[in-house]
Design an enzyme around this catalytic site. Sequence first.
Site, mmCIF file in Angstrom:
data_model
loop_
_atom_site.group_PDB
_atom_site.id
_atom_site.type_symbol
_atom_site.label_atom_id
_atom_site.label_comp_id
_atom_site.label_asym_id
_atom_site.label_seq_id
_atom_site.Cartn_x
_atom_site.Cartn_y
_atom_site.Cartn_z
ATOM 1 N N GLN A 299 1.223 -22.662 -6.518
ATOM 2 C CA GLN A 299 2.653 -22.623 -6.800
ATOM 3 C C GLN A 299 2.996 -23.041 -8.224
ATOM 4 O O GLN A 299 4.163 -23.033 -8.598
ATOM 5 C CB GLN A 299 3.403 -23.526 -5.813
ATOM 6 N N CYS B 36 4.010 -22.858 6.329
ATOM 7 C CA CYS B 36 2.615 -23.352 6.404
ATOM 8 C C CYS B 36 2.504 -24.750 5.802
ATOM 9 O O CYS B 36 1.532 -25.074 5.105
ATOM 10 C CB CYS B 36 1.657 -22.392 5.707
ATOM 11 N N HIS C 248 0.026 -27.672 1.674
ATOM 12 C CA HIS C 248 -0.016 -26.430 2.449
ATOM 13 C C HIS C 248 -1.162 -26.537 3.446
ATOM 14 O O HIS C 248 -2.139 -27.238 3.214
ATOM 15 C CB HIS C 248 -0.249 -25.265 1.481
ATOM 16 N N LYS D 192 0.782 -14.800 -6.432
ATOM 17 C CA LYS D 192 1.863 -15.733 -6.744
ATOM 18 C C LYS D 192 2.238 -15.681 -8.231
ATOM 19 O O LYS D 192 3.201 -16.325 -8.650
ATOM 20 C CB LYS D 192 1.431 -17.167 -6.394
ATOM 21 N N ASP E 77 -4.640 -27.738 -6.228
ATOM 22 C CA ASP E 77 -4.118 -26.465 -5.726
ATOM 23 C C ASP E 77 -2.978 -26.029 -6.649
ATOM 24 O O ASP E 77 -1.896 -26.618 -6.634
ATOM 25 C CB ASP E 77 -3.624 -26.646 -4.290
#
Length: 599
Positions: A399, A560, A319, A422, A396
């Site tokens: 997600q 993104c 991202h 999220k 990260d």
Amino acid sequence: MSTNINEDSLPNLLELEKLANQFFKALPGSADPIAQTEPIKEYNPVGDYAGGIPGANGFPIALFGNNPQPPSLAGVGASPSAVNQGNVINLNEPQTSFEDPAVQPSHLSNGNNVPATPFSGNGLSLNNLNGLPYLQDHSFEKELQDTLNKINTAPAVPQLPFGSAQQVSDPSYYFLKTIPPQFSAPKSSGASGIINPPFDVNIIRQDFPILKERVNGKQLVWLDNAATTQKPKQVIDRISYFYEHENSNIHRAAHELAARATDAYEGARKKVQNFLNAASVNEIVFVRGATEAINLVAKSWGEQNLQAGDEIIVSHLEHHANIVPWQQLASKKNLKIRVIPVDDDGQLIIEEYTKLLGPKTKLVSFTQVSNALGTVTPAEQIVRLGHLAGAKVLVDGAQSVSHMPVDVQALDADWFVFSGHKVFAPTGIGVLYGKEDLLNETQPWQGGGNMIVDVTFEHTQYHNAPARFEAGTGNIADAVGLGAAIDYVSRIGMEKISTYEHYLLIYATQLLKEVPGLRLIGTAANKASVLSFVLEGYKTEEVGHELNKQGIAVRSGHHCAQPILRRFGVESTVRPSLAFYNTCAEVDLLVETLHRLKK
């Protein structure tokens, strides 16, 4: 009291109901939840499911009765800080919260002999009764528990939601060669023939008010979960309750509401620690989201430790939030960014990653799940290889946290970041996990109140983590909302959520492949619930517009993540993304609409 349990069958449900009613009636302030016909409307601050939750044995379990004046999450009447400490403020360390009895169960009462609620974070159900107050006073409790324990359960299998027009066959998926055992035909439970799914999606959906919304005269179908998830009533009510009963700034005050707010805020931090299996609550820093967390690391640790000529490795899947901060730092300090390539399925090529590692590698930063393709990366392997090269590693998890269990100690990353919105929590709140020693060695990136031990005009002494990175007044209410969201998904079970969503992903993938002219972007062997595609003859925004006419919300654009889409020769995709409240019927509507477009 006899229960007539047959070891090979279910118990007499009427007698079980009678036992449960006796139990609930004995609780202070409780109604008769199993017998009642009207749904519970009063808010219960421990975050119980409205109208019942699915128990471990597959039965919907009715919940606690009405509380005309719901107690604070931090306790009933008196502040837990006052109860535990004899005061509402720790005069020795005024910026440190007290433990929250709602997170650490204990049998407390206020001055009026009203029991506190020590079970708010315990996944309360009929199969988890040990945290309730004063159970030892009721002789029938053990018999009720014994009855429930004898219920014969079948292996957990995904449930096909109501309304689906099609069944999953046994196709040869490009990312799944055979259907795993948990996705095979469900087995019955003993002689009764009753199937016990892990949860009922139709019960789950009742907790999300926005799913009743109508768009263009159609019922909303929310397939934009990779952008943000919808919020259950339990989270919405918890935030409202905070503002109605607990609103205050935290830590430094000798009054009741400050103690309640502090306990709720620090209680949420404890819930995040448990959710991620962090070693210490001091490793959890509240931020605005994953983007701010990455920027925090770049502008604090990165500024402090990286020198000209050092190298940062990212992946092709990233991202923009995991590219731009490192580019800014690289431009400022003359660093080099190197990129792990992907194959034609969107999988990272680990052999190429190992070639990039070297003595100049100081940081590896990568996503656990691609927001654009759904690819699940081999995170533990990437972290381990990075550490062998002497680099620090950031993962990260924006997600991943809503789709799979995360254990940061097993992962062993130096930092792990995610956004609350999220994972069914509010926007504007997120988490930076960092190893405690590393956080304490890192200079803060913002200065102000709350993060200091002492200030003179000549010198400032900072707190240790997490306070050193939380300057000023934080997003207190939404941190509490994040704690409520974590309670919610934890009660359902991340393993069950992951299993159900993977089943739904298989179902949707099979049907999308049958749409003429549709090209899936991202066909990794290990995927989360993202289905990016382009449709021949249509711009992605045109597809999104037509789906919106049917009430279907998807994301159309570059997400993104322009570098990875360009790797596959496209500038944008249509991206349906799934969550555990989605159904096969909704997938059917998506696919039927795409077929109509092609005709």
